[in-house]
Design an enzyme around this catalytic site. Structure first.
Site, PDB file in Angstrom:
ATOM      1  CB  SER A  13      -0.981   0.009   1.177  1.00  0.00           C
ATOM      2  OG  SER A  13      -0.335   0.254   2.391  1.00  0.00           O
ATOM      3  NE  ARG A  65      20.989 -10.937   6.680  1.00  0.00           N
ATOM      4  CZ  ARG A  65      19.666 -10.867   6.884  1.00  0.00           C
ATOM      5  NH1 ARG A  65      18.962  -9.946   6.281  1.00  0.00           N
ATOM      6  NH2 ARG A  65      19.067 -11.703   7.697  1.00  0.00           N
ATOM      7  CG  MET A  90       8.559  -7.467   5.986  1.00  0.00           C
ATOM      8  SD  MET A  90       8.429  -6.093   7.138  1.00  0.00           S
ATOM      9  CE  MET A  90       8.187  -7.000   8.660  1.00  0.00           C
ATOM     10  CG  LEU A  93      18.717  -3.087   3.464  1.00  0.00           C
ATOM     11  CD1 LEU A  93      17.452  -3.866   3.703  1.00  0.00           C
ATOM     12  CD2 LEU A  93      18.397  -1.663   3.045  1.00  0.00           C
ATOM     13  CG  HIS A 109       9.264   1.550  12.260  1.00  0.00           C
ATOM     14  ND1 HIS A 109       9.380   0.180  12.118  1.00  0.00           N
ATOM     15  CD2 HIS A 109       8.951   1.775  13.552  1.00  0.00           C
ATOM     16  CE1 HIS A 109       9.156  -0.388  13.294  1.00  0.00           C
ATOM     17  NE2 HIS A 109       8.897   0.557  14.180  1.00  0.00           N
ATOM     18  CG  ASP A 141      21.878   3.811  10.328  1.00  0.00           C
ATOM     19  OD1 ASP A 141      21.139   2.842  10.621  1.00  0.00           O
ATOM     20  OD2 ASP A 141      22.116   4.735  11.123  1.00  0.00           O
ATOM     21  CG  ASP A 145      12.949  -0.067  12.270  1.00  0.00           C
ATOM     22  OD1 ASP A 145      12.843   0.025  11.039  1.00  0.00           O
ATOM     23  OD2 ASP A 145      12.402  -0.966  12.926  1.00  0.00           O
ATOM     24  CD  GLU A 174       2.778   2.917   7.752  1.00  0.00           C
ATOM     25  OE1 GLU A 174       3.436   2.435   6.821  1.00  0.00           O
ATOM     26  OE2 GLU A 174       2.269   2.217   8.649  1.00  0.00           O
TER      27      GLU A 174
HETATM   28  C1  GRF Z   1       3.756  -0.633   6.892  1.00  0.00           C
HETATM   29  O1  GRF Z   1       3.070  -0.529   8.102  1.00  0.00           O
HETATM   30  C2  GRF Z   1       5.173  -0.175   7.038  1.00  0.00           C
HETATM   31  O2  GRF Z   1       5.320   0.895   7.907  1.00  0.00           O
HETATM   32  C3  GRF Z   1       5.820  -1.401   7.614  1.00  0.00           C
HETATM   33  O3  GRF Z   1       5.238  -2.463   6.921  1.00  0.00           O
HETATM   34  C4  GRF Z   1       3.945  -2.087   6.475  1.00  0.00           C
HETATM   35  C5  GRF Z   1       3.900  -2.250   4.993  1.00  0.00           C
HETATM   36  O4  GRF Z   1       2.614  -2.024   4.467  1.00  0.00           O
HETATM   37  N1  GRF Z   1       7.255  -1.296   7.497  1.00  0.00           N
HETATM   38  P1  GRF Z   1       2.418  -1.975   2.902  1.00  0.00           P
HETATM   39  O5  GRF Z   1       3.026  -3.238   2.312  1.00  0.00           O
HETATM   40  O6  GRF Z   1       3.091  -0.728   2.380  1.00  0.00           O
HETATM   41  O7  GRF Z   1       0.937  -1.930   2.695  1.00  0.00           O
END
Ligand code: GRF
Length: 201
Positions: A13, A65, A90, A93, A109, A141, A145, A174
């Site tokens: 999203s 990784r 997820m 890095l 975040h 970095d 977070d 967000e």
């Molecule tokens: C969001 O809440 C973002 O802050 C977190 O993961 C979620 C991702 O949502 N890191 P989307 O895939 O952008 O809908």
């Protein structure tokens, strides 16, 4: 015009909010790649439907990784990416992925950092009993977070909130915060002083 890549692992999203802002001209950018470590990510399907270059780079197909990050960097560089937006990506890095784009990778975040880093930030906020939470867009970095904070939006926490209702309220912010932060970074009218991201006046 900035060349932007989006990395995601799920729903997408935030990617959609960025794409909408590109499409309506709010962001002077072109999305040159959408990359996911999860081949079945909904966000990747959304990118394909939108006709954007979409790449599945499954971390499970790599021995470690670093090898996975090298493949991601090669894809981003081949696409000509100048900036990278992590949008629900997820993966932790490392320098392998960060160094080629240092200062040009953003993350979002769902809490007011430095409170509640890591997974389940909304549940952490509810469990702690804070009265406000929100979202943070920051430069990336090597620490999770952690990088300099570009934008934060605050939302109230209500007595009857569930993890889902709070997450939904934060998500609305967000989508706005990510576009704002990208606008600021694309303008380039800022400097980073230690941890502080400061707008030039
Ligand atoms: C969001 O809440 C973002 O802050 C977190 O993961 C979620 C991702 O949502 N890191 P989307 O895939 O952008 O809908």
């Amino acid at each position: 015009m900035k060349n932007l890549a989006v990395l995601l692992s799920g729903r997408g999203s935030n990617f959609e909010a960025i794409r909408a802002a590109v499409d309506d001209g709010t962001l002077g950018a072109k999305i040159v790649a959408v990359v996911s470590n999860k081949p079945d990510a909904q966000g990747l399907a959304r990118a394909r439907e939108a006709g954007l270059p979409a790449f599945a780079i499954d971390h499970k197909q790599f021995p470690n990784r670093e090898a996975h990050e090298r493949a991601v960097v090669a894809t981003l560089q081949a696409a000509g990416a100048g900036f990278v937006a992590l949008a629900g990506y997820m993966r932790l890095l490392t320098t392998t992925l960060i160094e080629p784009f240092r200062g040009r990778i953003l993350n979002i975040h769902p809490s007011l950092l430095p409170a509640f880093p890591g997974v389940n930030a909304q549940a952490q906020a509810l469990a702690h009993g804070v009265k406000v939470s929100g979202c943070t867009v920051h430069l990336v970095d090597e620490t999770l977070d952690n990088g300099p904070i570009i934008v934060q939006h605050v939302v109230p926490i209500l007595d009857d909130d569930t993890e889902e209702s709070l997450a939904a309220r934060i998500l609305v912010e967000e989508h706005k915060a990510y576009v704002e932060a990208l606008q600021i970074v694309f303008e380039g009218t800022y400097r980073v002083e230690g941890r502080r991201f400061v707008r030039n006046t």
